[in-house]
Design an enzyme around this catalytic site. Structure first.
Site, mmCIF file in Angstrom:
data_model
loop_
_atom_site.group_PDB
_atom_site.id
_atom_site.type_symbol
_atom_site.label_atom_id
_atom_site.label_comp_id
_atom_site.label_asym_id
_atom_site.label_seq_id
_atom_site.Cartn_x
_atom_site.Cartn_y
_atom_site.Cartn_z
ATOM 1 N N CYS A 118 0.821 -1.228 0.000
ATOM 2 C CA CYS A 118 0.000 0.000 0.000
ATOM 3 C C CYS A 118 0.850 1.272 0.000
ATOM 4 O O CYS A 118 0.428 2.307 -0.500
ATOM 5 C CB CYS A 118 -0.930 0.006 1.197
ATOM 6 S SG CYS A 118 -1.928 -1.474 1.257
ATOM 7 N N HIS A 263 -3.795 6.864 1.002
ATOM 8 C CA HIS A 263 -4.073 5.515 0.491
ATOM 9 C C HIS A 263 -5.504 5.163 0.899
ATOM 10 O O HIS A 263 -5.913 5.394 2.045
ATOM 11 C CB HIS A 263 -3.074 4.536 1.098
ATOM 12 C CG HIS A 263 -3.503 3.114 0.991
ATOM 13 N ND1 HIS A 263 -3.891 2.550 -0.200
ATOM 14 C CD2 HIS A 263 -3.651 2.139 1.937
ATOM 15 C CE1 HIS A 263 -4.246 1.293 0.011
ATOM 16 N NE2 HIS A 263 -4.108 1.022 1.300
ATOM 17 N N ASN A 293 -9.970 -0.947 -2.174
ATOM 18 C CA ASN A 293 -8.567 -0.718 -1.847
ATOM 19 C C ASN A 293 -7.721 -1.336 -2.966
ATOM 20 O O ASN A 293 -7.721 -2.554 -3.138
ATOM 21 C CB ASN A 293 -8.295 -1.389 -0.490
ATOM 22 C CG ASN A 293 -6.861 -1.282 -0.033
ATOM 23 O OD1 ASN A 293 -5.955 -1.060 -0.836
ATOM 24 N ND2 ASN A 293 -6.645 -1.474 1.258
HETATM 25 O O1 UT7 Z 1 -4.507 -1.410 2.687
HETATM 26 C C1 UT7 Z 1 -3.706 -1.952 3.676
HETATM 27 C C2 UT7 Z 1 -4.175 -1.571 4.973
HETATM 28 N N1 UT7 Z 1 -5.414 -2.241 5.282
HETATM 29 C C3 UT7 Z 1 -6.191 -1.698 6.144
HETATM 30 O O2 UT7 Z 1 -5.907 -0.633 6.627
HETATM 31 C C4 UT7 Z 1 -7.413 -2.473 6.583
HETATM 32 C C5 UT7 Z 1 -7.611 -2.288 8.059
HETATM 33 N N2 UT7 Z 1 -8.695 -3.047 8.607
HETATM 34 C C6 UT7 Z 1 -9.985 -2.835 8.260
HETATM 35 O O3 UT7 Z 1 -10.288 -2.047 7.404
HETATM 36 C C7 UT7 Z 1 -11.039 -3.569 9.047
HETATM 37 O O4 UT7 Z 1 -10.447 -4.250 10.119
HETATM 38 C C8 UT7 Z 1 -11.868 -4.552 8.194
HETATM 39 C C9 UT7 Z 1 -12.742 -3.806 7.220
HETATM 40 C C10 UT7 Z 1 -10.956 -5.509 7.465
HETATM 41 C C11 UT7 Z 1 -12.777 -5.374 9.105
HETATM 42 O O5 UT7 Z 1 -13.618 -4.508 9.820
HETATM 43 P P1 UT7 Z 1 -13.777 -4.676 11.396
HETATM 44 O O6 UT7 Z 1 -14.728 -3.656 11.828
HETATM 45 O O7 UT7 Z 1 -12.399 -4.657 11.999
HETATM 46 O O8 UT7 Z 1 -14.466 -6.088 11.506
HETATM 47 P P2 UT7 Z 1 -13.929 -7.389 12.235
HETATM 48 O O9 UT7 Z 1 -12.815 -7.994 11.486
HETATM 49 O O10 UT7 Z 1 -13.721 -7.087 13.694
HETATM 50 O O11 UT7 Z 1 -15.196 -8.335 12.123
HETATM 51 C C12 UT7 Z 1 -16.442 -7.988 12.744
HETATM 52 C C13 UT7 Z 1 -17.448 -9.071 12.396
HETATM 53 C C14 UT7 Z 1 -16.929 -10.485 12.657
HETATM 54 O O12 UT7 Z 1 -18.011 -11.256 13.126
HETATM 55 P P3 UT7 Z 1 -18.210 -11.556 14.683
HETATM 56 O O13 UT7 Z 1 -16.951 -12.257 15.113
HETATM 57 O O14 UT7 Z 1 -18.383 -10.224 15.333
HETATM 58 O O15 UT7 Z 1 -19.435 -12.416 14.720
HETATM 59 C C15 UT7 Z 1 -16.513 -10.969 11.299
HETATM 60 O O16 UT7 Z 1 -16.571 -12.367 11.170
HETATM 61 O O17 UT7 Z 1 -17.757 -9.024 11.007
HETATM 62 C C16 UT7 Z 1 -17.555 -10.327 10.425
HETATM 63 N N3 UT7 Z 1 -17.129 -10.157 9.030
HETATM 64 C C17 UT7 Z 1 -17.982 -9.975 8.029
HETATM 65 N N4 UT7 Z 1 -19.318 -9.920 7.980
HETATM 66 C C18 UT7 Z 1 -19.897 -9.719 6.787
HETATM 67 C C19 UT7 Z 1 -15.852 -10.097 8.554
HETATM 68 N N5 UT7 Z 1 -15.894 -9.901 7.229
HETATM 69 C C20 UT7 Z 1 -17.195 -9.817 6.869
HETATM 70 C C21 UT7 Z 1 -17.865 -9.608 5.656
HETATM 71 N N6 UT7 Z 1 -19.205 -9.557 5.658
HETATM 72 N N7 UT7 Z 1 -17.191 -9.427 4.499
#
Ligand code: UT7
Length: 336
Positions: A118, A263, A293
């Site tokens: 990135c 980014h 992204n």
């Molecule tokens: O470009 C390089 C740098 N990258 C970044 O900066 C990305 C940084 N991270 C993020 O943007 C976020 O962490 C994500 C968008 C990847 C994830 O968002 P989050 O708010 O951190 O969600 P999470 O991983 O804590 O997941 C929350 C819930 C989980 O379910 P439970 O355990 O609460 O029941 C996941 O299993 O959302 C679930 N989940 C989804 N649900 C529906 C994870 N992916 C999905 C999905 N659709 N695609």
């Protein structure tokens, strides 16, 4: 002979995105996800996916480069160097830089590949800038190009990563600036390898007896892994930090900025930067809604779109910033 230091400036920006639009509703059919979850957690509504047989990492870069060259008033034969940032190269080797050179119908000039994900475009920009500053080059093509969609896992297991990424390319042509007050004022690059595996695609790996095995394909370890919350936490710290580093070095403040082009990692990260730096919404550029992204391509695509929208004007102070896999993070401060 020692040459006097000079600044480089961006003489032309360009971008290319594939035609195929993938909406969140399309991903709902492939995995347990929803438009509401994706929009709320990331801000993404749709992204572009490449067309196999038509788009390649190198030829998408060439499409973006042609636009950037035209805007710079230059031709490919005028280039002295290519710096190509990507995490999704056409081949394991050789690098995509030489393939781009071939696409552009030129030869002999040096071509670098930059593997800083990135942050790759800003790393590449910094490298090109140094070659112009030192007097070794006059015209440097810097690109970021990515095909993510062929390496994502379109099922429930891969959903937290697959919904985020998209394909595309962006390019900038660097030339010498006629003033030390204009052009790229500074670049700041950082890395912290201790977190290398928090956002990574480990396999195929040269360290193994066999780089690629059937087991890897079956267990999904060829797909990218991201510890989303860890990456998020580091991103919201490093972005403001590296932007402030650029501003402090140049004795300017956030109020002096006309535009930040970050980014496009996650709309919530961009909003966090805006709030932390107390900037009005119009001063930070977002197009993640349309493209997701695109890792190394995201900054030049966003910068090129901002330019096309008339948001980059003569004399503007613009900060580019990125954070991602490595971890790596970087900024560039530009007086346009
Ligand atoms: O470009 C390089 C740098 N990258 C970044 O900066 C990305 C940084 N991270 C993020 O943007 C976020 O962490 C994500 C968008 C990847 C994830 O968002 P989050 O708010 O951190 O969600 P999470 O991983 O804590 O997941 C929350 C819930 C989980 O379910 P439970 O355990 O609460 O029941 C996941 O299993 O959302 C679930 N989940 C989804 N649900 C529906 C994870 N992916 C999905 C999905 N659709 N695609």
């Amino acid at each position: 002979m020692t040459k006097q230091l000079r600044n480089s400036r961006i003489a032309g920006l360009g971008h290319y995105v594939p035609e195929k639009v993938i909406k969140n509703a399309d991903l709902e059919k492939l995995m347990d996800t929803s438009d509401a979850w994706i929009v709320e957690r990331t801000g993404i509504h749709e992204r572009r996916y490449f067309e196999p047989g038509k788009d390649t990492t190198a030829n998408m870069a060439a499409n973006a480069a042609r636009v950037a060259l035209e805007r710079a008033g230059l031709e490919a034969k005028d280039l002295d160097m290519i710096v190509f940032a990507t995490l999704s190269p056409d081949y394991f080797f050789p690098g995509s830089g030489v393939l781009l050179q071939r696409e552009l119908g030129i030869s002999d000039i040096p071509c670098f590949d930059i593997r800083n994900q990135c942050s790759g475009f800003i790393y590449a920009l910094s490298l090109g800038d140094q070659y112009i500053k030192s007097g070794m080059c006059n015209n440097v093509l810097v690109v970021g190009s990515e095909i993510q969609s062929s390496g994502l896992e379109f099922n429930d297991r891969g959903r937290s990563v697959s919904v985020i990424f998209g394909d595309g390319a962006g390019a900038a042509v660097l030339t010498p600036s006629d003033s030390l007050e204009k052009g790229i004022l500074s670049t700041h690059l950082h890395a912290q390898g201790e977190f290398a595996e928090e956002l990574a695609a480990i396999n195929p790996s040269s360290n193994l007896e066999q780089r690629l095995t059937h087991e890897m394909i079956d267990d999904g370890s060829t797909y990218p892994y991201m510890n989303g919350s860890t990456v998020f936490k580091h991103a919201v710290t490093r972005f403001p930090e590296v932007i402030m580093e650029a501003l402090n070095q140049n004795n300017v403040t956030p109020e002096d900025l006309d535009l930040i082009v970050p980014h496009q990692a996650n709309l919530r990260i961009t909003q966090f930067i805006q709030q932390k730096m107390k900037l009005p919404e119009g001063k930070i550029f977002s197009n993640i809604q349309k493209y997701g992204n695109t890792t190394a391509a995201s900054v030049p695509i966003a910068f090129s779109e901002a330019f096309e929208e008339g948001r980059v004007k003569e004399g503007d102070l613009i900060c580019l910033a990125a954070f991602g896999s490595g971890f790596t993070w970087a900024s560039a401060l530009i007086r346009w």
